[in-house]
Design an enzyme around this catalytic site. Structure first.
Site, PDB file in Angstrom:
ATOM      1  N   ASP A  87       1.176  -2.519  14.785  1.00 49.47           N
ATOM      2  CA  ASP A  87       0.274  -2.912  13.088  1.00 49.47           C
ATOM      3  C   ASP A  87      -0.458  -2.427  13.456  1.00 49.47           C
ATOM      4  OD1 ASP A  87       0.223  -5.404  12.087  1.00 49.47           O
ATOM      5  OD2 ASP A  87      -0.991  -5.961  13.194  1.00 49.47           O
TER       6      ASP A  87
ATOM      7  N   SER B  88      -1.584  -9.057   7.692  1.00 47.71           N
ATOM      8  CA  SER B  88      -0.581  -8.902   8.124  1.00 47.71           C
ATOM      9  C   SER B  88       0.487 -10.011   7.530  1.00 47.71           C
ATOM     10  CB  SER B  88      -0.114  -8.594   9.286  1.00 47.71           C
ATOM     11  OG  SER B  88      -0.597  -7.690   9.349  1.00 47.71           O
TER      12      SER B  88
ATOM     13  N   GLN C 230       7.139  -4.116   7.045  1.00 47.96           N
ATOM     14  CA  GLN C 230       5.818  -4.572   6.567  1.00 47.96           C
ATOM     15  C   GLN C 230       5.677  -5.556   5.853  1.00 47.96           C
ATOM     16  OE1 GLN C 230       1.027  -5.046   8.112  1.00 47.96           O
ATOM     17  NE2 GLN C 230       2.188  -5.225   9.997  1.00 47.96           N
TER      18      GLN C 230
END
Length: 287
Positions: free
Chosen positions: A204, A228, A278
């Site tokens: 991430d 996110s 993502q």
């Protein structure tokens, strides 16, 4: 034992409360919300604790609400399937009685296949050429933003060595392709599932930077409000998260306050070990 190793192990070492119920804690930081990689990694640990003899091959998750770093996170595991080849788990992260995060993790029993191919690794400088000592020799280092200097100076669970340093000085990267070498700051135990959870934690980091790179900006720009939204990851081949891995990232699209990013993770020998995707919220603060 280094502080970084203790921090990462403590982050991923959940307390089991019941058969399918686990509790995780956040490290003491100045962050206002829980780091997204933390809940991914902890939820994966919870899922792995309920499966024997199989390793994860993919995960798909959604960030629902910001996590509160001041209180523990409860992870509730649902055992959806245990077939001959695949097992499926759904994990919900809960705080203040609300779901803040949801993940599906699929596990696969190892098998032989007639098909075996992969993309080629990008040609970039190795991590040895991007040490603090090497970067300090560059004229731009004295003007480098403080947050980038901390990549090299901080005692953090994940070491980061960005390749395209110019983007922190306003350089635009037209195709949005950026590269970062990553690894855990200290050695981990010889447990493949632990290395997968550690890489999921690290995955991430910096992904939404690929969107900003097209505009010569960074997520540390005070005008930005990044977050996110969802995250997916596929594990292809064995690796160690405590050895250098190249995280190659790009962004094929951004529109309407959302941006899509993709990542490929390679071992230094060119082996593709994982893929990531993502979507994030990328908004500017209103004046």
């Amino acid at each position: 034992m280094s502080k970084s190793l203790i921090d990462l192990i403590s982050i991923l070492d959940l307390e089991q409360l019941e058969v399918n119920l686990f509790r995780g804690n956040s490290p003491k930081t100045s962050w206002q919300r829980v780091f997204g990689g933390q809940v991914i990694g902890q939820a994966m640990v919870a899922a792995c604790r309920t499966v024997e003899g199989r390793l994860p091959h993919s995960l798909h998750c959604y960030f629902i609400l910001p996590g509160d770093p001041q209180i523990p996170i409860i992870y509730q595991v649902e055992r959806l399937r245990d077939g001959k080849s695949y097992s499926t788990r759904r994990v919900t992260a809960i705080q203040h009685g609300n779901a803040i995060f949801s993940i599906m993790v699929s596990f696969h029993a190892e098998e032989e296949s007639a098909f075996d191919h992969q993309d080629k690794m990008p040609d970039v400088p190795p991590p040895e050429k991007l040490t603090a000592e090497e970067v300090a020799k560059q004229p731009m280092f004295k003007e480098m933003p403080e947050f980038i200097r901390r990549y090299y100076e901080s005692d953090r669970p994940i070491e980061l060595r960005p390749v395209e340093l110019g983007r922190y000085f306003g350089q635009k990267i037209d195709d949005g392709r950026i590269h970062v070498w990553i690894k855990t700051a200290a050695k981990l135990a010889d447990d493949p599932a632990l290395h997968m959870c550690a890489l999921a934690y690290a995955s991430d980091f910096s992904l939404l930077d690929a969107i900003m790179a097209r505009y010569g900006r960074t997520l540390f720009d005070k005008r930005m409000m990044p977050a996110s939204l969802d995250h997916a990851m596929w594990f292809h081949r064995p690796f160690r998260a405590d050895e250098w891995l190249l995280y190659a990232q790009d962004s094929p699209s951004a529109r309407g306050g959302r941006g899509l990013t993709r990542g490929s993770i390679f071992k230094p020998d060119g082996t593709l070990v994982a893929s990531v995707a993502q979507e994030g919220s990328v908004r500017e603060r209103k004046a």
